[in-house]
Design an enzyme around this catalytic site. Sequence first.
Site: not given
Ligand code: XMP
Ligand code: MG
Length: 181
Positions: A104, A100, A45-46, A132, A154, A166, A160
């Site tokens: 992360d 997206e 949903k992000g 990040k 964040v 959100r 979320d």
């Molecule tokens: P990866 O580690 O797979 O993570 O690159 C990506 C997914 O992790 C969530 N994500 C976050 N969600 N605040 C959030 O609300 C954050 O700081 C954060 N860091 C990662 C996100 O859903 C993304 O799809």
């Molecule tokens: Mg996401």
Amino acid sequence: MRSIEEDVLKVLITKEEIDERCAELAEQLHRDYQDENPIFLCILKGAMPFMAKMLDHLKFKMQIECIRVKSYDGMNSTGSVKIDDFNFDLIKDRHVILVEDIIDTGLTMKKTSDLFKEKGVKSLEILALLNKPVLNKVPLNPKYIGFEIPNEFVIGFGLDYDEQYRNLPYVGVLKPEVVKH
Ligand code: XMP
Ligand code: MG
């Protein structure tokens, strides 16, 4: 009335900064895709608010599809990536842009993009609002990034904490007392 804004420690990226950056990204996408009728694949949903904001600025022929991908539980990456049913016929021989909210470790996008490549897309690129870089673990080379941010959890503009926040119009950081430990 109590506002969720009271839970925010600081604003990292304002609504105006997001809007301005989305306009720039749209210009870049216009140059790359104006004659390609690409598919923007919004990761639910992000990425919803980001996709919607991009639509304000995208003026060329395009399609939107949505997919649900889940990898986080609370504040932790679970390491496993779940992708819901998707009709892969939709993307065969098409230029696809994965949309997206945040990268992360990069695992979610790596697994998702590998899967779509296997399913026969014509090309595949990544459009993410946030990255990040210090946490990136896998080689990904996302082509379109809104903002690079430090290693902080964040929320807002689609992001979320346990399904809340959100609906904040900006990207921010929560007060420590709001976060369950
Ligand atoms: P990866 O580690 O797979 O993570 O690159 C990506 C997914 O992790 C969530 N994500 C976050 N969600 N605040 C959030 O609300 C954050 O700081 C954060 N860091 C990662 C996100 O859903 C993304 O799809
Ligand atoms: Mg996401």
